[in-house]
Design an enzyme around this catalytic site. Structure first.
Site, short mmCIF file in Angstrom:
data_model
loop_
_atom_site.label_atom_id
_atom_site.label_comp_id
_atom_site.label_asym_id
_atom_site.label_seq_id
_atom_site.Cartn_x
_atom_site.Cartn_y
_atom_site.Cartn_z
N GLN A 78 32.74 33.75 38.61
CA GLN A 78 32.85 32.23 38.61
C GLN A 78 34.53 31.97 38.83
OE1 GLN A 78 32.68 30.54 34.18
NE2 GLN A 78 30.96 31.97 34.74
N HIS A 80 37.39 28.35 38.39
CA HIS A 80 37.29 26.92 37.98
C HIS A 80 38.43 26.28 38.67
CE1 HIS A 80 34.92 28.50 34.90
NE2 HIS A 80 35.92 29.07 34.30
N GLU A 113 41.59 29.25 31.00
CA GLU A 113 40.89 29.82 29.73
C GLU A 113 41.76 31.00 29.51
OE1 GLU A 113 36.83 31.91 31.14
OE2 GLU A 113 36.81 29.71 31.36
N HIS A 241 36.40 35.57 38.20
CA HIS A 241 36.42 36.39 37.20
C HIS A 241 34.77 36.41 36.58
CE1 HIS A 241 36.91 32.18 35.47
NE2 HIS A 241 36.30 32.66 34.41
N ARG A 260 30.28 29.01 41.06
CA ARG A 260 29.80 30.20 40.93
C ARG A 260 29.83 31.13 42.37
NH1 ARG A 260 26.87 26.92 37.77
NH2 ARG A 260 27.04 27.85 35.50
#
Length: 376
Positions: A78, A80, A113, A241, A260
């Site tokens: 995925q 972001h 993240e 990642h 994804r």
């Protein structure tokens, strides 16, 4: 004000059936337990001891989301979006229902993240490997049509990583994908794979979980990163990642935006994935724990969150706060005392939440905790 937070583990299929139970010292349920969310995100706000949920206290204003993550099998590959990409995507999809399968954007926020390993070994795929190194890896595979085709495409001009990912996920490389996966599985069992042995074994394991998935070959383009307990990895927007296995503490901007790129039965929007994907190759630095001192910071280049690992050994440790803060107990027994004198002793796997009125907290006991708050 101090509040005690908990939540029910989310039962995603990739979740471990033992890691969270082992952390918390309870009997496994036998079902997958993937993530525990400690935040006020509307997708699953944390439960407050005594009743209610955290969003009823904060109004959904926390800039971060803290989680426990337990991977028993690989998560989807995925990426972001940046905040500008998220805002634009949210606006484009404003006419779609929240549960519309065509929806990519669940909110208008970015999702950088940080993950810190709690298990002794945590495996991930993080970022795209430099092309010359991937060509070297292909040298460990037996020559075949699929391997030759991948090598040729990686040796072309232009943004070859983006082009190769588009080819793999576009549906026209079925025969080549199967051929490459077979070559990886065969190479993973040989003793002459050299420096690529561990990586090939990891990708072969992914292939066993997702047979025939083109994401297995996408994974072959990525850095295989193994964290030891206390080590962390920061994943910026646009970075491809996938977590493979292990238990960790994860903190991110308060968002649920995910595009994804394989290893999933869910929808893959290839054009949108490619639009936000950062194909700049390179290793992703590992953030290592300090050898000395009770506090280990994990510096990140975003203002949404900050995370520190704290080890307490009986001596009081006072921490100044810069906004609403969570203390997640991960080992031993930790007591959190507010500046107003309120005290909470935390069971492992639960959180003490200090609201923005608190200027500081004091930790005592003998154990380990992670302190999460807005960036400073």
């Amino acid at each position: 004000m101090l509040l005690r937070l908990s939540n029910t583990p989310r039962d995603y299929a990739w979740g471990s059936d033992s890691l969270l139970a082992g952390l918390e010292g309870r009997t496994p349920t036998g079902a997958p337990e993937a993530e525990v969310w400690f935040g006020d995100h509307p997708g699953d706000p944390a439960d407050v001891a005594g009743g209610g949920t955290l969003d009823q206290i904060t109004g959904g204003t926390l800039p971060y989301l803290l989680k426990l993550l337990a991977a028993g099998s690989p998560l989807s590959i995925q990426v972001h979006p940046t905040i500008d990409q998220a805002k634009a995507g949210w606006e484009r999809e404003s006419d779609l229902a929240a549960d519309d399968p065509r929806r990519n954007y669940r909110d208008a926020n970015h999702k950088p993240e940080l993950l810190v390993a709690l298990s002794e070994r945590f495996e991930s795929l993080s970022g795209l490997r430099p092309v010359p190194r991937t060509l070297a890896l292909l040298g460990a595979l037996e020559d075949s049509h699929g391997v030759r085709e991948l090598r040729t495409r990686l040796s072309a001009e232009g943004d070859v990583l983006r082009d190769v990912i588009a080819w793999l996920l576009g549906g026209g490389a079925r025969a080549e994908v199967d051929d490459i996966i077979a070559a990886v599985v065969a190479a993973s069992t040989r003793e002459d794979a050299g420096e690529w042995s561990t990586t090939l074994q990891a990708i072969a394991s992914v292939a066993q979980t997702y047979p025939g998935d083109p994401g297995v070959v996408v994974a072959l383009l990525m850095n295989h990163v193994v964290l030891e307990r206390g080590e962390g990895i920061f994943l910026r927007a646009g970075l491809l990642h996938a977590y493979l296995s292990g238990l960790g503490v994860e903190i991110m901007a308060a968002s649920d935006n995910v595009l994804r790129g394989g290893l999933t039965p869910k929808r893959i929007d290839v054009p949108e994935l490619l639009a936000i994907l950062d194909t700049s190759p390179g290793e992703v630095p590992v953030l290592r724990a300090r050898a000395e001192g009770p506090v280990t910071p994990y510096p990140v280049p975003v203002p949404d969150f900050a995370l520190e690992r704290v080890v307490v050994d009986g001596d009081p440790l006072t921490i100044g706060l810069s906004g609403p803060t969570m203390v997640l107990a991960t080992a031993g027994e930790v007591t959190v005392t507010s500046s107003q004198g309120e005290a909470l002793t935390l069971a492992v796997g639960t959180v003490a939440f200090a609201d923005s009125a608190e200027e500081g907290i004091t930790l005592t006991g003998a154990g380990e905790a992670f302190v999460a708050g807005p960036g400073r």
